[in-house]
Each structure stands twice: as structure tokens, then as C-alpha cells.
Design a protein around this motif. Structure first.
Motif, PDB file in Angstrom:
ATOM      1  N   GLY A  34       1.009  -1.014  -0.065  1.00 21.14           N
ATOM      2  CA  GLY A  34       0.032  -0.190   0.098  1.00 21.14           C
ATOM      3  C   GLY A  34       0.765   1.164  -0.085  1.00 21.14           C
ATOM      4  N   LEU A  35       1.969   1.104   0.657  1.00 24.31           N
ATOM      5  CA  LEU A  35       2.957   2.390   0.741  1.00 24.31           C
ATOM      6  C   LEU A  35       3.622   2.369  -0.525  1.00 24.31           C
ATOM      7  N   LEU A  36       3.848   1.383  -1.308  1.00 17.40           N
ATOM      8  CA  LEU A  36       4.843   1.454  -2.587  1.00 17.40           C
ATOM      9  C   LEU A  36       3.945   1.582  -3.747  1.00 17.40           C
ATOM     10  N   SER A  37       2.754   1.217  -3.522  1.00 17.44           N
ATOM     11  CA  SER A  37       1.917   1.161  -4.974  1.00 17.44           C
ATOM     12  C   SER A  37       0.596   1.862  -4.865  1.00 17.44           C
ATOM     13  N   ARG A  49      -1.540   1.792  -7.498  1.00 19.93           N
ATOM     14  CA  ARG A  49      -2.568   0.999  -8.535  1.00 19.93           C
ATOM     15  C   ARG A  49      -2.916  -0.145  -8.000  1.00 19.93           C
ATOM     16  N   VAL A  50      -2.416  -0.754  -6.823  1.00 16.50           N
ATOM     17  CA  VAL A  50      -2.865  -2.274  -6.591  1.00 16.50           C
ATOM     18  C   VAL A  50      -4.169  -2.159  -5.701  1.00 16.50           C
ATOM     19  N   PRO A  51      -5.138  -2.830  -6.222  1.00 16.22           N
ATOM     20  CA  PRO A  51      -6.421  -2.730  -5.820  1.00 16.22           C
ATOM     21  C   PRO A  51      -6.798  -3.379  -4.331  1.00 16.22           C
ATOM     22  N   ALA A  52      -8.016  -2.974  -3.882  1.00 17.04           N
ATOM     23  CA  ALA A  52      -8.233  -3.441  -2.591  1.00 17.04           C
ATOM     24  C   ALA A  52      -8.495  -5.041  -2.761  1.00 17.04           C
ATOM     25  N   LEU A  53      -8.712  -5.499  -3.616  1.00 14.89           N
ATOM     26  CA  LEU A  53      -8.875  -7.170  -3.824  1.00 14.89           C
ATOM     27  C   LEU A  53      -7.620  -7.703  -3.547  1.00 14.89           C
ATOM     28  N   ALA A  54      -6.592  -7.225  -3.949  1.00 12.50           N
ATOM     29  CA  ALA A  54      -5.198  -7.869  -3.921  1.00 12.50           C
ATOM     30  C   ALA A  54      -4.894  -7.896  -2.280  1.00 12.50           C
ATOM     31  N   ALA A  55      -5.326  -6.632  -1.506  1.00 16.42           N
ATOM     32  CA  ALA A  55      -4.975  -6.714   0.079  1.00 16.42           C
ATOM     33  C   ALA A  55      -5.985  -7.759   0.461  1.00 16.42           C
ATOM     34  N   ASN A  56      -7.109  -8.110   0.133  1.00 13.81           N
ATOM     35  CA  ASN A  56      -7.898  -8.902   0.926  1.00 13.81           C
ATOM     36  C   ASN A  56      -7.492 -10.486   0.595  1.00 13.81           C
ATOM     37  N   VAL A  57      -6.995 -10.694  -0.629  1.00 10.18           N
ATOM     38  CA  VAL A  57      -6.660 -11.867  -1.072  1.00 10.18           C
ATOM     39  C   VAL A  57      -5.227 -12.258  -0.193  1.00 10.18           C
ATOM     40  N   ALA A  58      -4.477 -11.027  -0.139  1.00 14.43           N
ATOM     41  CA  ALA A  58      -3.377 -11.568   0.714  1.00 14.43           C
ATOM     42  C   ALA A  58      -3.451 -11.687   2.190  1.00 14.43           C
ATOM     43  N   LEU A  59      -4.318 -11.040   2.477  1.00 13.02           N
ATOM     44  CA  LEU A  59      -4.829 -11.335   4.248  1.00 13.02           C
ATOM     45  C   LEU A  59      -5.194 -12.508   4.501  1.00 13.02           C
TER      46      LEU A  59
END
Length: 192
Positions: free
Chosen positions: A82-85, A87-97
Motif C-alpha cells: 500500500g505504501l509503495l504502489s 495502483r494495487v486494488p483492494a482485492l489484492a489486499a483482501n486476497v493477501a490477508l
């Protein structure tokens, strides 16, 4: 003190985040407080019932650090991306969690996988999971990026004027940490 702080934090998160917003949105302040206290009692009793299971651990501190990895590694990977990009969507964060929690839980609790994790060492395992999670989020961001880059919107409620001494004081702190490291480092290993 650690148990007390976690207990209070958990009760607060439950009462304000789950009870007041999901379970009983129209609840009064007294009802929210009572729900937090009751949940705190449940967590305290549950913790006491589970505590004897820790008797076989070599180190309770080591075990707690291991268990902290279940959530801290996925959260840390999301924060870094989140700090470095932008353009990464919230879906990516949810998948990663979810992926991070499940992968670490499988590595810790499935006997065949936990043997492999022990041979690899838990910290190397957590580092590998971190790298995989960051990679997965970046790939998702490449395949399905946000339509517009994320931008911080200033609501005007907080003064965001940069603090002038931040850079010199930050550099001074880094220099101080390095000086402490050099002062206490065992440099005799360099001559071996």
C-alpha cells in the motif's frame, strides 16, 4: 500487563467494531460497554482454559511470536504494498490477508507441513510467505489495476504541514542507532 492490554483491546474492537456496527447498530452506549465487558470475560475465561496447552512449549515468548506471525506478516505485506504502489486494488489486499493467514496456519498446524517449516525455520518460512504475498498483490495489481491511482485526500481536520526538524532528527536517530550497534558489536568475529 500484556494480557490486560490485549484483553482490553480485544473487548474494545469487538464492542465498537462488531457489536455496535454489525450486531446492534442502534445500541446505547451502556449496551455497547456491557457487550464489551461480557466479551472480555469470554476471552479471559477462554484464555485461561487454553493456557495449559502451552505447557509443552519450549518458550512461551517464542510461541507467541510464532502466533503473531499469523496476522502480522499478512498485514505487514499489505501495508508495504500500500505504501509503495498506488495502483494495487483492494482485492489484492483482501486476497493477501486471507492467503497469508491460511498459508501460515497450514504451515504451523498441519503436521506434514509443520515438519517442513521446522526444518526450514519459522522465520524463513514467514519471510517466504511475505515475499509470496507481496508478489501476489503486485501480480493482481498488474492484471487488474485500480482505474485511477490512489491519492490521499486531505479533509482539513489535521494540519499536514511537514515538521521542519523531522529530517535532521531522523538522521540523528539513525546515526545514534548505528553508533550503539558499533559500540556493542562483537567485531572480533571479523578477524577469524
Amino acid at each position: 500487563s500484556s494480557f490486560n492490554s490485549v484483553l482490553n483491546s480485544t473487548a474494545t474492537l469487538f464492542s465498537l467494531g462488531i457489536y455496535a456496527k454489525i450486531m446492534a447498530p442502534g445500541a446505547s452506549e451502556q449496551q455497547v460497554i456491557r457487550a464489551g465487558k461480557n466479551f472480555g470475560w469470554l476471552i479471559a475465561v477462554g484464555s485461561m482454559l487454553v493456557a495449559p496447552l502451552l505447557a509443552g512449549q519450549q518458550s512461551i515468548f517464542g510461541y507467541l511470536q510464532k502466533m503473531n506471525g499469523l496476522y502480522s506478516i499478512p498485514v505487514f505485506s499489505v501495508v508495504i504494498v500500500g505504501l509503495l504502489s498506488r495502483r494495487v486494488p483492494a482485492l489484492a489486499a483482501n486476497v493477501a490477508l486471507v492467503l497469508g493467514f491460511c498459508t501460515i496456519a497450514l504451515g504451523y498446524f498441519v503436521p506434514q507441513l509443520s515438519d517442513y517449516v521446522r526444518r526450514m525455520h519459522e522465520f524463513h518460512f514467514l519471510g517466504s510467505v511475505f515475499v509470496v504475498l507481496v508478489s501476489v498483490m503486485l501480480v493482481i495489481g498488474r492484471i487488474a489495476p485500480r482505474a485511477t491511482p490512489w491519492q490521499l485526500k486531505n479533509s482539513g481536520q489535521v494540519d499536514l504541514t511537514p515538521w521542519k526538524p523531522a529530517v535532521p532528527l531522523g538522521l540523528s536517530l539513525v546515526a545514534l542507532v548505528l553508533a550503539i550497534y558499533v559500540a556493542f558489536a562483537d567485531v572480533s568475529i571479523l578477524s577469524r
